[in-house]
Motif scaffolding. Structure first.
Motif, PDB file in Angstrom:
ATOM      1  N   ASP A 176       0.841  -1.187   0.000  1.00 60.16           N
ATOM      2  CA  ASP A 176       0.000   0.000   0.000  1.00 60.16           C
ATOM      3  C   ASP A 176       0.883   1.246   0.000  1.00 60.16           C
ATOM      4  O   ASP A 176       1.967   1.253   0.592  1.00 60.16           O
ATOM      5  N   GLU A 178       1.344   4.798   1.399  1.00 62.08           N
ATOM      6  CA  GLU A 178       0.818   5.455   2.587  1.00 62.08           C
ATOM      7  C   GLU A 178       1.146   6.944   2.611  1.00 62.08           C
ATOM      8  O   GLU A 178       2.246   7.375   2.245  1.00 62.08           O
ATOM      9  N   MET A 192      -4.226   8.266   8.563  1.00 63.16           N
ATOM     10  CA  MET A 192      -3.488   7.752   7.405  1.00 63.16           C
ATOM     11  C   MET A 192      -4.405   7.667   6.188  1.00 63.16           C
ATOM     12  O   MET A 192      -5.547   7.199   6.289  1.00 63.16           O
ATOM     13  N   ALA A 194      -4.208   5.775   2.561  1.00 61.12           N
ATOM     14  CA  ALA A 194      -3.414   4.736   1.898  1.00 61.12           C
ATOM     15  C   ALA A 194      -4.089   4.315   0.600  1.00 61.12           C
ATOM     16  O   ALA A 194      -5.298   4.064   0.585  1.00 61.12           O
TER      17      ALA A 194
END
Length: 247
Positions: A176, A178, A192, A194
């Motif tokens: 992923d 991020e 976050m 992502a």
């Protein structure tokens, strides 16, 4: 068109809360600590490469659809100036009522992830209800990796978002991507964004992205709405640019 299967507040374990000035449907964000944003596959775009209007489903962390997002933009700008195009992203609830809008104006000049800033920056305005600006997300002058700042309606700097210097995904790079969300001092991480890996075929041969946005469950609904706007700036600023470069 109404969206099926929107959970009730009781199903989500959320108690109704008063939010002055905000549409009642945004109460679905209260108590959540994560949402998923899935871009809808467009057959015409897959077959021809023609840039169509983007559409997204917004899900809660149980996979239940809570909102729908539809792009409104100029056909000419999508075809000939896709990275510079202005747009409105209409956010509707499951009763087809528009509860938010993310707006970006057309700009002749837009900076890349490494040199955006000044007259070439990108700004998304977050409105809820439509016409009432509750904040904005602006790209920063980072020189080497994506950088964004989130402001409230009074221009108070609320959050800062930094991305990786190489925000790519491929067959040999399936992690992923991020984008940590911190306070303005960069000392406390509060969430976050992502871009999630969806598999070789989807991520390599289509432009249908999937994102997750995490934040504290007790964060105010206003701030969660601002971070939703920031997620779409990441999508258009970083990954739409990446798609067009690949094409």
């Amino acid at each position: 068109m109404a969206i099926a299967n929107q959970p009730t507040k009781m199903e989500m374990g959320i108690q109704p809360q008063g939010m002055a000035g905000l549409p009642p449907s945004l109460q679905y964000l209260a108590g959540l600590d994560q949402i998923i944003v899935k871009q809808k596959l467009e057959a015409l775009e897959i077959l021809t490469g023609f840039e169509t209007r983007n559409r997204y489903a917004v899900l809660n962390n149980q996979g239940q659809q809570i909102f729908f997002v539809q792009e409104e933009s100029s056909l000419c700008e999508r075809c000939f100036m896709p990275l510079n195009r202005g747009f409105q992203l209409h956010v509707t609830d499951n009763n087809s009522q528009e509860i938010m809008q993310f707006r970006r104006d057309f700009k002749c000049c837009t900076g890349c992830c490494w040199c955006g800033g000044g007259c070439c920056d990108m700004t998304i305005y977050i409105e809820s209800p439509v016409g009432n600006v509750i904040g904005k997300c602006v790209t920063g002058d980072s020189k080497w990796k994506p950088h964004m700042r989130v402001y409230d309606a009074a221009d108070n700097h609320m959050f800062t978002i930094w991305g990786p210097c190489c925000p790519c995904q491929a067959i040999c790079c399936t992690d992923d991507v991020e984008f940590p969300i911190t306070d303005p001092t960069l000392t406390t991480r509060v969430g976050m964004i992502a871009k999630q890996w969806r598999g070789c075929c989807v991520d390599t041969f289509t432009d249908a992205d999937q994102f997750s946005l995490t934040f504290p469950a007790d964060m105010t609904v206003n701030c969660k709405a601002l971070l939703m706007g920031a997620l779409f700036l990441v999508e258009f600023y970083v990954f739409e640019q990446q798609k067009n470069n690949n094409q």
